[in-house]
Design a protein around this motif. Structure first.
Motif, PDB file in Angstrom:
ATOM      1  N   GLY A 131       0.812  -1.204   0.000  1.00  0.00           N
ATOM      2  CA  GLY A 131       0.000   0.000   0.000  1.00  0.00           C
ATOM      3  C   GLY A 131       0.847   1.257   0.000  1.00  0.00           C
ATOM      4  O   GLY A 131       0.561   2.202  -0.744  1.00  0.00           O
ATOM      5  N   LEU A 132       1.884   1.259   0.811  1.00  0.00           N
ATOM      6  CA  LEU A 132       2.777   2.417   0.840  1.00  0.00           C
ATOM      7  C   LEU A 132       3.444   2.610  -0.514  1.00  0.00           C
ATOM      8  O   LEU A 132       3.607   3.749  -0.976  1.00  0.00           O
ATOM      9  CB  LEU A 132       3.831   2.242   1.928  1.00  0.00           C
ATOM     10  N   GLY A 133       3.816   1.518  -1.143  1.00  0.00           N
ATOM     11  CA  GLY A 133       4.491   1.606  -2.429  1.00  0.00           C
ATOM     12  C   GLY A 133       3.658   2.268  -3.504  1.00  0.00           C
ATOM     13  O   GLY A 133       4.205   2.794  -4.480  1.00  0.00           O
ATOM     14  N   ALA A 134       2.338   2.245  -3.340  1.00  0.00           N
ATOM     15  CA  ALA A 134       1.447   2.857  -4.332  1.00  0.00           C
ATOM     16  C   ALA A 134       1.236   4.342  -4.088  1.00  0.00           C
ATOM     17  O   ALA A 134       0.640   5.023  -4.928  1.00  0.00           O
ATOM     18  CB  ALA A 134       0.097   2.141  -4.323  1.00  0.00           C
ATOM     19  N   HIS A 135       1.722   4.865  -2.972  1.00  0.00           N
ATOM     20  CA  HIS A 135       1.541   6.282  -2.668  1.00  0.00           C
ATOM     21  C   HIS A 135       2.565   7.119  -3.430  1.00  0.00           C
ATOM     22  O   HIS A 135       3.720   6.725  -3.597  1.00  0.00           O
ATOM     23  CB  HIS A 135       1.695   6.540  -1.172  1.00  0.00           C
ATOM     24  N   PRO A 136       2.166   8.303  -3.859  1.00  0.00           N
ATOM     25  CA  PRO A 136       3.109   9.189  -4.557  1.00  0.00           C
ATOM     26  C   PRO A 136       4.162   9.752  -3.612  1.00  0.00           C
ATOM     27  O   PRO A 136       3.986   9.772  -2.393  1.00  0.00           O
ATOM     28  CB  PRO A 136       2.213  10.300  -5.118  1.00  0.00           C
ATOM     29  N   ALA A 137       5.237  10.217  -4.176  1.00  0.00           N
ATOM     30  CA  ALA A 137       6.314  10.819  -3.382  1.00  0.00           C
ATOM     31  C   ALA A 137       5.847  12.122  -2.736  1.00  0.00           C
ATOM     32  O   ALA A 137       4.959  12.816  -3.257  1.00  0.00           O
ATOM     33  CB  ALA A 137       7.532  11.071  -4.265  1.00  0.00           C
ATOM     34  N   ASP A 138       6.436  12.452  -1.591  1.00  0.00           N
ATOM     35  CA  ASP A 138       6.170  13.713  -0.888  1.00  0.00           C
ATOM     36  C   ASP A 138       4.684  13.939  -0.648  1.00  0.00           C
ATOM     37  O   ASP A 138       4.169  15.039  -0.856  1.00  0.00           O
ATOM     38  CB  ASP A 138       6.748  14.890  -1.679  1.00  0.00           C
ATOM     39  N   SER A 139       3.994  12.892  -0.202  1.00  0.00           N
ATOM     40  CA  SER A 139       2.542  12.999  -0.059  1.00  0.00           C
ATOM     41  C   SER A 139       2.050  12.861   1.377  1.00  0.00           C
ATOM     42  O   SER A 139       0.847  12.955   1.617  1.00  0.00           O
ATOM     43  CB  SER A 139       1.863  11.927  -0.920  1.00  0.00           C
ATOM     44  N   ALA A 140       2.946  12.642   2.341  1.00  0.00           N
ATOM     45  CA  ALA A 140       2.504  12.415   3.719  1.00  0.00           C
ATOM     46  C   ALA A 140       3.348  13.212   4.699  1.00  0.00           C
ATOM     47  O   ALA A 140       4.536  13.462   4.470  1.00  0.00           O
ATOM     48  CB  ALA A 140       2.576  10.927   4.064  1.00  0.00           C
ATOM     49  N   ASP A 141       2.699  13.599   5.801  1.00  0.00           N
ATOM     50  CA  ASP A 141       3.393  14.282   6.891  1.00  0.00           C
ATOM     51  C   ASP A 141       3.850  13.294   7.963  1.00  0.00           C
ATOM     52  O   ASP A 141       4.822  13.544   8.664  1.00  0.00           O
ATOM     53  CB  ASP A 141       2.468  15.312   7.545  1.00  0.00           C
ATOM     54  N   VAL A 142       3.126  12.205   8.090  1.00  0.00           N
ATOM     55  CA  VAL A 142       3.414  11.207   9.114  1.00  0.00           C
ATOM     56  C   VAL A 142       3.188   9.819   8.532  1.00  0.00           C
ATOM     57  O   VAL A 142       2.190   9.576   7.850  1.00  0.00           O
ATOM     58  CB  VAL A 142       2.506  11.367  10.355  1.00  0.00           C
ATOM     59  N   VAL A 143       4.126   8.912   8.799  1.00  0.00           N
ATOM     60  CA  VAL A 143       3.931   7.488   8.520  1.00  0.00           C
ATOM     61  C   VAL A 143       4.105   6.756   9.844  1.00  0.00           C
ATOM     62  O   VAL A 143       5.136   6.882  10.498  1.00  0.00           O
ATOM     63  CB  VAL A 143       4.919   6.947   7.478  1.00  0.00           C
ATOM     64  N   VAL A 144       3.067   6.009  10.235  1.00  0.00           N
ATOM     65  CA  VAL A 144       3.071   5.290  11.506  1.00  0.00           C
ATOM     66  C   VAL A 144       3.138   3.793  11.223  1.00  0.00           C
ATOM     67  O   VAL A 144       2.294   3.256  10.487  1.00  0.00           O
ATOM     68  CB  VAL A 144       1.808   5.598  12.339  1.00  0.00           C
ATOM     69  N   ILE A 145       4.123   3.118  11.817  1.00  0.00           N
ATOM     70  CA  ILE A 145       4.239   1.669  11.709  1.00  0.00           C
ATOM     71  C   ILE A 145       3.832   1.083  13.053  1.00  0.00           C
ATOM     72  O   ILE A 145       4.554   1.215  14.047  1.00  0.00           O
ATOM     73  CB  ILE A 145       5.681   1.222  11.358  1.00  0.00           C
ATOM     74  N   ASP A 146       2.670   0.455  13.085  1.00  0.00           N
ATOM     75  CA  ASP A 146       2.172  -0.154  14.319  1.00  0.00           C
ATOM     76  C   ASP A 146       1.490  -1.461  13.940  1.00  0.00           C
ATOM     77  O   ASP A 146       0.284  -1.640  14.111  1.00  0.00           O
ATOM     78  CB  ASP A 146       1.205   0.797  15.023  1.00  0.00           C
ATOM     79  N   ALA A 147       2.275  -2.367  13.386  1.00  0.00           N
ATOM     80  CA  ALA A 147       1.753  -3.613  12.832  1.00  0.00           C
ATOM     81  C   ALA A 147       2.400  -4.795  13.534  1.00  0.00           C
ATOM     82  O   ALA A 147       3.625  -4.861  13.661  1.00  0.00           O
ATOM     83  CB  ALA A 147       2.023  -3.684  11.329  1.00  0.00           C
ATOM     84  N   PHE A 148       1.559  -5.726  13.963  1.00  0.00           N
ATOM     85  CA  PHE A 148       2.052  -6.906  14.656  1.00  0.00           C
ATOM     86  C   PHE A 148       1.364  -8.150  14.126  1.00  0.00           C
ATOM     87  O   PHE A 148       0.186  -8.120  13.751  1.00  0.00           O
ATOM     88  CB  PHE A 148       1.801  -6.794  16.167  1.00  0.00           C
ATOM     89  N   SER A 149       2.095  -9.246  14.112  1.00  0.00           N
ATOM     90  CA  SER A 149       1.559 -10.559  13.774  1.00  0.00           C
ATOM     91  C   SER A 149       2.101 -11.529  14.818  1.00  0.00           C
ATOM     92  O   SER A 149       3.310 -11.701  14.933  1.00  0.00           O
ATOM     93  CB  SER A 149       2.000 -10.983  12.370  1.00  0.00           C
TER      94      SER A 149
END
Length: 280
Positions: A131-149
């Motif tokens: 999903g992140l890979g499909a986002h355009p460059a310079d398009s977000a102010d914050v990226v949060v990684i909170d993923a668990f398996s």
């Protein structure tokens, strides 16, 4: 916090186990979301500004320190969407995307813990890295990684290659926020910090400085763009913070190799007694 099952203990299932919702007897509208008995999220439907877990409070502190106004945020790992709900309330007008790869978990959250239609939160049933890979460059102010398996951060969400894509998507003033499990000064923590440092010059690690495996929050930004409040913080929701940049960052990482796609590690298994409801 006293909890009890909501309409039967199990409300769904995913590959990792059973999805459960427990109502908080002490706070009306409060819900604890479990996956395979592991605490995933605490959601306060009546007051999204209330954050039960200290690690979520630490993530929120990083956002509070950013310049005022709406933000564009990407959340990798959905859970109960606690932080997105909070951000929608404290920064009205923010646009947020939440990636959650488990459709059943997403169904439970959307049906039992719905967000207001005007919240600006968009759920996407997709793997976070793709999903992140499909986002355009310079398009977000914050990226949060909170993923668990299974109580552990997936290896593919902690490599230098992944953080290169995060850096591509973040604006120059943007912040990367990571919730992980580790012991302070451990090999895993040093390797993930080394991986983050391939893209971000300033890093703050918040959490326990001694002891067993527990929550640690990593906040990273480009040179000159990490809020000074975080750098100077002596004590926060997770305890002491460690500011890393320049020689201090080099000393912390030492001679370890960054986590990469070719040489990954998963975060360590957290203790059942503190992470799993009913654990020994």
């Amino acid at each position: 916090m006293g909890v009890h099952s909501a309409g039967g203990p199990t409300v769904g299932s995913v590959n990792d186990g059973q999805v459960e919702l427990l109502a908080d007897d002490d706070r009306p509208g409060g819900w604890l979301l479990l996956l395979d008995r592991v605490r995933q999220s605490y959601v306060a439907l009546d007051d999204p500004s209330y954050l039960e877990f200290p690690y979520v409070q630490a993530l929120a502190e990083a956002v509070v320190a950013m310049p005022e106004g709406p933000l564009e945020a990407i959340h990798i790992g959905g859970g109960g969407a606690t932080l997105p709900r909070w951000l929608a309330q404290v920064r009205p007008g923010s646009a947020q995307v939440v990636f959650e790869p488990h459709p059943e978990l997403l169904r439970v959250v959307q049906s039992r813990l719905p967000v207001p239609p005007d919240s600006g939160i968009e759920f996407r049933p997709a793997d976070g890295r793709r999903g992140l890979g499909a986002h355009p460059a310079d398009s977000a102010d914050v990226v949060v990684i909170d993923a668990f398996s299974g109580g552990r951060v997936p290896a593919e969400l902690s490599t230098a290659e992944f953080f290169a894509d995060v850096a591509r998507v973040l604006r120059s003033t943007g912040l990367l926020l990571i919730n992980t499990t580790a012991a302070a000064q451990s090999m895993y923590l040093r390797r993930i910090v080394a991986a983050v440092a391939t893209q971000f010059a300033e890093i703050v690690v918040s959490g326990q400085t001694t002891g067993d495996v527990g929550n640690l929050v990593i906040v990273a930004g480009r040179a000159g763009h990490l809020p000074i409040e975080l750098v100077l913080a002596e004590d926060g929701p997770l305890g002491p913070s460690l500011a890393l940049s320049g020689p201090a960052l080099g000393d912390f990482v030492g001679d370890v190799e960054p986590l990469t796609d070719a040489s990954p590690m998963r975060s360590p298994i957290p203790p059942d007694a503190t992470w799993r409801v009913g654990g020994d």
